[in-house]
Enzyme design. Sequence first.
Site, mmCIF file in Angstrom:
data_model
loop_
_atom_site.group_PDB
_atom_site.id
_atom_site.type_symbol
_atom_site.label_atom_id
_atom_site.label_comp_id
_atom_site.label_asym_id
_atom_site.label_seq_id
_atom_site.Cartn_x
_atom_site.Cartn_y
_atom_site.Cartn_z
ATOM 1 N N HIS A 188 -0.989 -0.104 -3.941
ATOM 2 C CA HIS A 188 -0.566 -0.463 -5.035
ATOM 3 C C HIS A 188 -1.652 -1.254 -5.821
ATOM 4 O O HIS A 188 -2.418 -1.877 -5.417
ATOM 5 C CB HIS A 188 0.479 -1.304 -4.914
ATOM 6 N N ASP A 212 -5.363 -7.522 -1.563
ATOM 7 C CA ASP A 212 -3.844 -6.820 -1.318
ATOM 8 C C ASP A 212 -3.422 -6.357 -2.697
ATOM 9 O O ASP A 212 -3.070 -7.323 -3.629
ATOM 10 C CB ASP A 212 -3.169 -7.878 -0.821
ATOM 11 N N GLU A 224 4.717 -2.885 -6.246
ATOM 12 C CA GLU A 224 5.069 -3.411 -4.805
ATOM 13 C C GLU A 224 5.391 -4.734 -4.533
ATOM 14 O O GLU A 224 6.218 -4.882 -3.708
ATOM 15 C CB GLU A 224 3.744 -2.909 -4.020
ATOM 16 N N GLU A 225 4.591 -5.540 -5.209
ATOM 17 C CA GLU A 225 4.677 -7.083 -4.856
ATOM 18 C C GLU A 225 6.179 -7.440 -5.074
ATOM 19 O O GLU A 225 6.648 -8.584 -4.633
ATOM 20 C CB GLU A 225 3.701 -7.934 -5.582
ATOM 21 N N ASP A 249 -2.060 -0.321 2.920
ATOM 22 C CA ASP A 249 -2.020 -1.634 2.583
ATOM 23 C C ASP A 249 -2.529 -2.501 3.833
ATOM 24 O O ASP A 249 -2.899 -2.099 4.749
ATOM 25 C CB ASP A 249 -0.631 -1.995 2.300
ATOM 26 N N HIS A 256 -2.372 -13.274 0.568
ATOM 27 C CA HIS A 256 -1.576 -13.800 -0.394
ATOM 28 C C HIS A 256 -2.034 -15.241 -0.714
ATOM 29 O O HIS A 256 -1.389 -16.256 -0.953
ATOM 30 C CB HIS A 256 0.016 -13.718 -0.401
HETATM 31 ZN ZN LIG Z 1 0.111 -5.339 -0.458
#
Ligand SMILES: [Zn+2]
Length: 349
Positions: free
Chosen positions: A74, A191, A225-226, A246, A326
């Site tokens: 993503h 990410d 995706e998130e 991922d 994150h």
């Molecule tokens: Zn991810």
Amino acid sequence: MSDLPPIDIEYISSSLIDLLNIPSPTGFTEKAIDFVAQSLTDFPFISSALTRKGALVATWDVPDTDSPRALTAHVDTLGAMVKEIKSNGRLKLTKIGGFAWNTVEGEGCSIFPSEGEPFRGSCLLTKASSHVHGAKVSELKRDDDNMEVRLDERTINDDQSRDLGIQVGDFVAFDPRVEVTNGFIRSRHLDDKACVACMLAAIKALKDAGLKPSQSTIFHFSNYEEVGHGASSGFPSNLDELVTVDMAAIGEGQSSDEFHATLCVKDSGGPYHHGLSQKLRQLAEKKQIEYKVDIYPYYGSDGEAYWRAGGDVAVALIGPGVDASHNYERTHQEALIATTQWLVAYLLS
Ligand SMILES: [Zn+2]
């Protein structure tokens, strides 16, 4: 030694750095998708199309094959949106994706108005100054009400901020702060931009070696995706397998690290497909790619989004180890090479 074609780490790094520097919070991903589409023009044997939702689906058609496979990664990232223009001229935000406010406290950001150039600012606690608020600076809970954007503009009230052109709903992107040192790549949003770069590099490795996948392959670049539904669509109905690419989550109790790729066998959505996971393990062993196997406690993937949407295929998940996910993330080039090698091995299998 492994008989895999060489992986171009300079290509991975430069693609990754370029992509990291394109703001793309979920819902605001057109430029990042354009970048990937542009990168794919180096591979004329691949045909690309946008889905109506804005994902990019690139197909490497291999004649006389009948079990198409897909890889997905993503381009969308964590971010925020303007929730409210406050009476002091500053901006209250609403989060896009799952992160803790303290991970962006003090971070520079860009605010994208519906027209014109982005504004700059920083994400701060409402009681930010130690000299004014003393102990409250450390005690105040980091939540939606206690965080705000201080604009780098002359505004002290809501009307002035509105007159600049800022509106509720404007997207906000936090600065990635990309830095490369000793093979470490430190940035927000590795990410999942790291894996987008690995997918592009896998295509390039095959092309440079004059090879092609053993089956027709869909390279799916997802853009939601998130928030949980990125790869819920965009695949052909006869798809056979889906490998989600991922990042791996590193931390206390985890087996993943920044120098390897990890096979995730279970996350918050439950176990991945055992048969496909076993196939990936065997491929890594045969090709002498050192890898980790791990379980991510608070994690969901786009592969599961496809499953939940009714996708009837085997789904597995691999990706490079990313520290402080994150948050202000970091990985190492070794993990990116290993991930790309694993993808190449899979495509050739
Ligand atoms: Zn991810």
